[in-house]
Scaffold this active site. Structure first.
Site, PDB file in Angstrom:
ATOM      1  N   CYS A 269       0.846  -1.189   0.000  1.00  0.00           N
ATOM      2  CA  CYS A 269       0.000   0.000   0.000  1.00  0.00           C
ATOM      3  C   CYS A 269       0.883   1.241   0.000  1.00  0.00           C
ATOM      4  CB  CYS A 269      -0.913  -0.007   1.227  1.00  0.00           C
ATOM      5  SG  CYS A 269      -1.846   1.530   1.441  1.00  0.00           S
TER       6      CYS A 269
ATOM      7  N   ASP B 255      -0.047  -6.060   0.086  1.00  0.00           N
ATOM      8  CA  ASP B 255      -1.252  -6.413  -0.666  1.00  0.00           C
ATOM      9  C   ASP B 255      -0.948  -7.702  -1.427  1.00  0.00           C
ATOM     10  OD1 ASP B 255      -2.743  -4.116   0.076  1.00  0.00           O
ATOM     11  OD2 ASP B 255      -1.768  -2.934  -1.491  1.00  0.00           O
TER      12      ASP B 255
END
Length: 276
Positions: A184, A191
Site C-alpha cells: 500500500c 497487498d
C-alpha cells in the site's frame, strides 16, 4: 504517494460511525496515476472494471432486526475516481444501525452514493450468504507458473525488461500466478494477490512472466494501478490480438478488490479464490 491519499483516513485512527454517513466516502482521482503511465482519460488503451466485494455488510429492517449480506460493487475502469478503501469500510460500517425498508432500498442507496463518489455508474448486487456458499471457491483458469524453476533477484520496482516472448510463435494462452505482492503506498501494508494473463499473440515466456510478477514485491502502488501497469507492459511487448489481465486480491478490512483490464469487453467472473 498519491497527493489525495495523504488526506484520506488510510493509516490514521478513525471514529467508527454506525448511522448512515455517505460523506465518509473519500474519492481519489485516477488521473495522476494514469499520468505516471503516460495515459489520460481520453486515450485509455483498455476497457475494464474494478470489482469490490464486501463481507462486512449489515443494516436494520423496519422491525429493528439486523440483516447481513455480501456486497458486490462494480466500478468502471474509466471512472474519474476510485474510492479510498478505508473510507469505503467506514461508510459501509455506518449502515450498521440504519433502517432500510428492504434490500432494494439499500442497494439503490449504495449505488447512488458510490456513483457520486466515483463519478461513474456503479453496479451494486447484494448476495445472501446461501448464494455465496453455493457458489463455492473457484480455481483460476490456465497454467499456473508458480512452480517454474527461476532465479529472482529484483524486488524493488516492476521491471518490464524481464518479460520475453517468441515473435515467431503465436498462441492462445492463459497463465496465472498466486505470487503477486505489492505494498500500500500510504501504509506500507502488504497487498497479496493472484494474477491472470489471457491473451492471443506472440508466445510469452512463462518463466519471464513469473520473474516480472515477483518484481512487484516491494513496489508501492494501489491495486488498480498495479494491474494497469502489468497490462500496459504486456500490451507493448506482445502487441496482441487480444489481452485481458486481472488480479484478485486478498481482502483487508472486510473488502477485496479485483481489477480487470482488457482490450475487449469485460465480463468479470467474480468467484472468490481460496485466499479470499
Amino acid at each position: 504517494m498519491h497527493p489525495a491519499a495523504e488526506d484520506s483516513p488510510l493509516g490514521k485512527s478513525s471514529e467508527y460511525l454506525d448511522t448512515y454517513t455517505p460523506s465518509l466516502l473519500f474519492p481519489i482521482p485516477r488521473a495522476p496515476k494514469w499520468a505516471e503511465l503516460g495515459l489520460a482519460a481520453e486515450n485509455l488503451p483498455y476497457r475494464g472494471v474494478d470489482v469490490w466485494n464486501c463481507y462486512e455488510l449489515s443494516w436494520l429492517l423496519p422491525s429493528g432486526k439486523p440483516v447481513v449480506a455480501v456486497g458486490e460493487f462494480v466500478i468502471p475502469a474509466d471512472s474519474p475516481n476510485i474510492v479510498e478503501s478505508k473510507s469505503f469500510k467506514l461508510y459501509l460500517n455506518s449502515l450498521n444501525q440504519t433502517v432500510f425498508a428492504d434490500r432494494e432500498a439499500l442497494r439503490q442507496t449504495l449505488a447512488r452514493d458510490l456513483s457520486a463518489a466515483t463519478g461513474a455508474p456503479v453496479a451494486v448486487r447484494l448476495r445472501s450468504l446461501g448464494e455465496v456458499q453455493e457458489q463455492g471457491v473457484a480455481a483460476l483458469p490456465g497454467q499456473c507458473i508458480d512452480e517454474l524453476d527461476v532465479t529472482i533477484g529484483r524486488y524493488g520496482q516492476p521491471s518490464a525488461e524481464l518479460l520475453r516472448c517468441d515473435p515467431a510463435r503465436r498462441v492462445e494462452q492463459v497463465l496465472h500466478s498466486h505470487l503477486l505482492k505489492s505494498n500500500c503506498p500510504v501504509t506500507g501494508q502488504p497487498d497479496w494477490g493472484s494474477l491472470v494473463v489471457d491473451y492471443h499473440g506472440p508466445a510469452l515466456d512463462p518463466a519471464s512472466l513469473l520473474a516480472y510478477v515477483v518484481s512487484f514485491r516491494q513496489h508501492a502502488d494501489f491495486h488498480e494501478q498495479c494491474v494497469e501497469r502489468i497490462f500496459l507492459d504486456l500490451l507493448r511487448l506482445l502487441e496482441p490480438g487480444r489481452l485481458t489481465v486481472y488480479a484478485r486480491y486478498v481482502r483487508r478490512g472486510g473488502l477485496d478488490i479485483n481489477p480487470w483490464r482488457s482490450t475487449g469487453a469485460v465480463v468479470a467472473d467474480n468467484r472468490r479464490l481460496a485466499r479470499q
